[in-house]
Design a protein around this motif. Structure first.
Motif, PDB file in Angstrom:
ATOM      1  N   HIS A 233       0.832  -1.201   0.000  1.00  0.00           N
ATOM      2  CA  HIS A 233       0.000   0.000   0.000  1.00  0.00           C
ATOM      3  C   HIS A 233       0.869   1.254   0.000  1.00  0.00           C
ATOM      4  CE1 HIS A 233      -2.435   3.192   1.991  1.00  0.00           C
ATOM      5  NE2 HIS A 233      -3.359   2.739   1.160  1.00  0.00           N
ATOM      6  N   THR A 234       1.928   1.255   0.810  1.00  0.00           N
ATOM      7  CA  THR A 234       2.818   2.413   0.872  1.00  0.00           C
ATOM      8  C   THR A 234       3.517   2.640  -0.456  1.00  0.00           C
ATOM      9  OG1 THR A 234       3.198   2.052   3.236  1.00  0.00           O
ATOM     10  CG2 THR A 234       4.812   3.395   2.064  1.00  0.00           C
ATOM     11  N   LEU A 235       3.997   1.558  -1.076  1.00  0.00           N
ATOM     12  CA  LEU A 235       4.674   1.687  -2.366  1.00  0.00           C
ATOM     13  C   LEU A 235       3.725   2.239  -3.430  1.00  0.00           C
ATOM     14  CD1 LEU A 235       7.289   1.192  -3.945  1.00  0.00           C
ATOM     15  CD2 LEU A 235       6.429  -1.098  -4.485  1.00  0.00           C
ATOM     16  N   LEU A 236       2.490   1.763  -3.424  1.00  0.00           N
ATOM     17  CA  LEU A 236       1.520   2.245  -4.402  1.00  0.00           C
ATOM     18  C   LEU A 236       1.221   3.728  -4.198  1.00  0.00           C
ATOM     19  CD1 LEU A 236      -1.027  -0.727  -4.529  1.00  0.00           C
ATOM     20  CD2 LEU A 236       0.604  -0.044  -6.300  1.00  0.00           C
ATOM     21  N   ILE A 237       1.093   4.140  -2.942  1.00  0.00           N
ATOM     22  CA  ILE A 237       0.796   5.541  -2.652  1.00  0.00           C
ATOM     23  C   ILE A 237       1.951   6.442  -3.081  1.00  0.00           C
ATOM     24  CG2 ILE A 237       0.526   7.215  -0.778  1.00  0.00           C
ATOM     25  CD1 ILE A 237      -2.036   5.790  -1.449  1.00  0.00           C
ATOM     26  N   LEU A 238       3.178   6.078  -2.699  1.00  0.00           N
ATOM     27  CA  LEU A 238       4.318   6.937  -2.976  1.00  0.00           C
ATOM     28  C   LEU A 238       4.692   6.941  -4.458  1.00  0.00           C
ATOM     29  CD1 LEU A 238       6.476   6.195   0.193  1.00  0.00           C
ATOM     30  CD2 LEU A 238       4.877   8.060  -0.217  1.00  0.00           C
ATOM     31  N   LEU A 239       4.730   5.764  -5.084  1.00  0.00           N
ATOM     32  CA  LEU A 239       5.007   5.727  -6.517  1.00  0.00           C
ATOM     33  C   LEU A 239       3.849   6.332  -7.312  1.00  0.00           C
ATOM     34  CD1 LEU A 239       6.757   2.280  -7.110  1.00  0.00           C
ATOM     35  CD2 LEU A 239       7.768   4.552  -6.890  1.00  0.00           C
ATOM     36  N   GLY A 240       2.626   6.116  -6.831  1.00  0.00           N
ATOM     37  CA  GLY A 240       1.473   6.751  -7.473  1.00  0.00           C
ATOM     38  C   GLY A 240       1.572   8.260  -7.444  1.00  0.00           C
ATOM     39  N   SER A 241       2.141   8.817  -6.363  1.00  0.00           N
ATOM     40  CA  SER A 241       2.327  10.262  -6.272  1.00  0.00           C
ATOM     41  C   SER A 241       3.274  10.748  -7.366  1.00  0.00           C
ATOM     42  CB  SER A 241       2.879  10.636  -4.891  1.00  0.00           C
ATOM     43  OG  SER A 241       1.999  10.239  -3.863  1.00  0.00           O
ATOM     44  N   ILE A 242       4.352  10.005  -7.593  1.00  0.00           N
ATOM     45  CA  ILE A 242       5.321  10.397  -8.621  1.00  0.00           C
ATOM     46  C   ILE A 242       4.695  10.318 -10.010  1.00  0.00           C
ATOM     47  CG2 ILE A 242       7.533   9.801  -9.672  1.00  0.00           C
ATOM     48  CD1 ILE A 242       8.445   8.810  -6.926  1.00  0.00           C
ATOM     49  N   VAL A 243       3.974   9.236 -10.287  1.00  0.00           N
ATOM     50  CA  VAL A 243       3.323   9.091 -11.592  1.00  0.00           C
ATOM     51  C   VAL A 243       2.287  10.193 -11.805  1.00  0.00           C
ATOM     52  CG1 VAL A 243       1.841   7.593 -12.988  1.00  0.00           C
ATOM     53  CG2 VAL A 243       3.743   6.607 -11.691  1.00  0.00           C
ATOM     54  N   ALA A 244       1.497  10.475 -10.774  1.00  0.00           N
ATOM     55  CA  ALA A 244       0.502  11.543 -10.882  1.00  0.00           C
ATOM     56  C   ALA A 244       1.163  12.889 -11.124  1.00  0.00           C
ATOM     57  CB  ALA A 244      -0.348  11.589  -9.612  1.00  0.00           C
ATOM     58  N   GLY A 245       2.295  13.106 -10.474  1.00  0.00           N
ATOM     59  CA  GLY A 245       3.012  14.368 -10.663  1.00  0.00           C
ATOM     60  C   GLY A 245       3.535  14.528 -12.082  1.00  0.00           C
ATOM     61  N   ILE A 246       4.111  13.466 -12.633  1.00  0.00           N
ATOM     62  CA  ILE A 246       4.619  13.528 -14.012  1.00  0.00           C
ATOM     63  C   ILE A 246       3.469  13.817 -14.978  1.00  0.00           C
ATOM     64  CG2 ILE A 246       5.664  12.170 -15.861  1.00  0.00           C
ATOM     65  CD1 ILE A 246       7.286  10.731 -13.707  1.00  0.00           C
ATOM     66  N   THR A 247       2.350  13.139 -14.778  1.00  0.00           N
ATOM     67  CA  THR A 247       1.177  13.385 -15.631  1.00  0.00           C
ATOM     68  C   THR A 247       0.704  14.822 -15.524  1.00  0.00           C
ATOM     69  OG1 THR A 247       0.499  11.075 -15.303  1.00  0.00           O
ATOM     70  CG2 THR A 247      -1.159  12.601 -16.148  1.00  0.00           C
ATOM     71  N   LEU A 248       0.657  15.336 -14.299  1.00  0.00           N
ATOM     72  CA  LEU A 248       0.221  16.721 -14.090  1.00  0.00           C
ATOM     73  C   LEU A 248       1.188  17.699 -14.749  1.00  0.00           C
ATOM     74  CD1 LEU A 248      -1.778  18.645 -12.727  1.00  0.00           C
ATOM     75  CD2 LEU A 248      -0.376  18.515 -10.648  1.00  0.00           C
ATOM     76  N   GLY A 249       2.499  17.434 -14.644  1.00  0.00           N
ATOM     77  CA  GLY A 249       3.490  18.309 -15.260  1.00  0.00           C
ATOM     78  C   GLY A 249       3.375  18.343 -16.771  1.00  0.00           C
ATOM     79  N   LEU A 250       3.167  17.184 -17.395  1.00  0.00           N
ATOM     80  CA  LEU A 250       3.013  17.127 -18.853  1.00  0.00           C
ATOM     81  C   LEU A 250       1.740  17.848 -19.304  1.00  0.00           C
ATOM     82  CD1 LEU A 250       4.131  13.436 -19.512  1.00  0.00           C
ATOM     83  CD2 LEU A 250       5.463  15.528 -19.817  1.00  0.00           C
ATOM     84  N   ALA A 251       0.666  17.685 -18.528  1.00  0.00           N
ATOM     85  CA  ALA A 251      -0.583  18.390 -18.857  1.00  0.00           C
ATOM     86  C   ALA A 251      -0.399  19.902 -18.717  1.00  0.00           C
ATOM     87  CB  ALA A 251      -1.707  17.893 -17.958  1.00  0.00           C
TER      88      ALA A 251
END
Length: 463
Positions: A233-251
């Protein structure tokens, strides 16, 4: 006259707040009024702190603590909770500014070797120092006094993980607080640039470190000591944060190419999206914003430059809001009967940082200033460290509240001491040569003889 108007406005706002509370009304309305009062008193306190050569953000933190639930109750716990999304949004904007400063130069040649060696020193040595001492004194340590050795080992590893984390947003706030006035872009010296890069490496590495610790805790600890699936759960939350951030930056890169003005609204939308991701999904604001800032820089360098200049211009209001709310959330009273243990852990982390830089300084790529003063740049904690405290609370149901209270109290001490240590290190290495005046603009700087702080190259050598 400006001071008089600020004080009068604060007094009127505080009186209105006191008078309005007995009549009830929406919590959000009271929270908004409380935030206005808090921002005013924090701004005044920050200005006073700067007069005494103390970072303004320390004044914001102290004002927030004094005005908060711990003392004057100008803002109450329920109002702080309602203002949580605003705090997350302000933190995201600071971390976004940090992410937009990241470059691939840190991963090339001799500089990469120096950064990785410094990061290894400031993470591994504090981790080992805290974990070893906690394990050694486990028969007397409050959380492990009546626990078997295997459970004491789990607690030691968890506290060691927290000791290995720094705070890029706080580091950036201190550096820009003593930097050139807006709208000039920040000019980072070798020490401040490397501290910023290493602190980001620390946060990214901490994602893997906490996951490994939680995965090891399951077989190492007693049955039921760790919540099943906590590591995943922790890995999904923290890595999910990075993936969400990259997506937000590209948008954001695509949107910024289509517009030329109104960047303030872009920041509002960015802060809103991040704060809602934190509130609804439990993602980490710092990791989202760091990834978004880095993605924007490499997807649209020209737009990233515009964003950095605008963030610099808006920095002071964002710092006031975030650090004042952070000060109100400080839980120093949680030290209670364990204050001596918390100070022991704080001292162990400081010694570990000092020893880690001594070890890193054996490399010829790292200058003498790093050996003597570099460790002071990594004292600050916050942001991701607070997220890790919540992760550990959920992962260890037996110690949940006690463990989180101890960790949060440690973070509070580091939040107050870290900015002072970093500014002192920048002065000692020559990267801060003059003080920036509050509210100074380029025109007034010329009229006053250029009274802004300059981050010079210093005598750091190596990196």
């Amino acid at each position: 006259m400006q001071w008089l108007m600020l004080v009068v406005t604060f007094v009127v706002g505080a009186l209105l707040q006191r008078l309005a509370r007995p009549f009830g009304g929406p919590l959000e309305a009271h929270a908004t009024l409380a935030l206005g009062c808090l921002a005013l008193v924090a701004y005044i306190a920050g200005t006073i702190a700067q007069r005494f050569r103390i970072p303004r953000i320390v004044g914001y933190l102290i004002a927030g603590y004094v005005a908060g639930p711990a003392w004057l109750h100008l803002i109450r716990a329920a109002e702080l909770q309602a203002l949580g999304p605003i705090s997350s949004g302000a933190l995201a904007l600071i971390a976004f500014a940090v992410g937009s400063e990241l470059t691939l130069d840190a991963l090339r040649g001799e500089r990469r070797t120096a950064i990785l060696r410094i990061a290894a020193g400031v993470m591994a040595v504090p981790f080992l120092a805290v974990a070893f001492v906690v394990l050694t004194v486990s028969p007397w340590f409050p959380l492990t006094a009546h626990q078997p050795f295997r459970d004491a080992l789990v607690v030691a590893l968890a506290l060691g993980t927290v000791a290995a984390v720094s705070s890029p947003p706080t580091t950036w706030a201190v550096i820009t607080d003593v930097d050139t006035p807006p709208p000039s872009p920040p000019r980072l010296g070798p020490l401040s640039r490397t501290i910023l890069d290493v602190s980001v490496v620390q946060d990214l590495t901490a994602v893997l470190l906490v996951t490994v610790v939680l995965a090891l805790a399951l077989p190492l600890g007693s049955r039921g000591i760790v919540r099943p699936g906590a590591a995943t759960h922790t890995l999904l939350i923290l890595l999910g944060s990075i993936v969400a951030g990259i997506t937000l930056g590209l948008a954001a890169a695509q949107y910024l190419r289509a517009i030329r003005g109104h960047l303030a609204w872009v920041f509002v939308v960015l802060a809103f999206i991040v704060s809602q991701a934190v509130r609804l999904i439990g993602l980490d604001a710092v990791l989202i914003a760091l990834a978004a800032g880095g993605a924007l820089r490499y997807a649209a360098p020209e737009q990233s430059e515009r964003v950095r200049a605008e963030l610099k211009r808006c920095a002071i209001p964002v710092y006031v809001v975030f650090f004042a709310l952070a000060g109100s959330n400080l839980q120093l009273e949680a030290l209670g009967d364990v204050w001596q243990w918390a100070l022991l852990l704080v001292g162990l982390r400081a010694v570990g940082l000092w020893g880690g830089l001594r070890w890193a300084g054996r490399s010829p790529a790292i200058g003498a200033d790093w050996v003597n003063y570099g460790w002071l740049g990594f004292v600050s904690q916050g942001g991701l460290a607070v997220t890790l405290a919540a992760v550990l609370r959920r992962a260890f149901p037996e110690w949940n509240v006690s463990l989180e209270a101890l960790v949060v109290a440690m973070i509070g001490v580091h939040q107050l001491a870290g900015p002072i240590c970093l500014q002192w290190a920048l002065r000692r290495t020559g990267e801060v040569t003059r003080e920036a005046h509050v509210g100074e603009t380029p025109s007034t700087a010329e009229q006053t003889g250029g009274g802004a702080t300059v981050l010079a190259g210093g005598s750091g050598g190596g990196v």
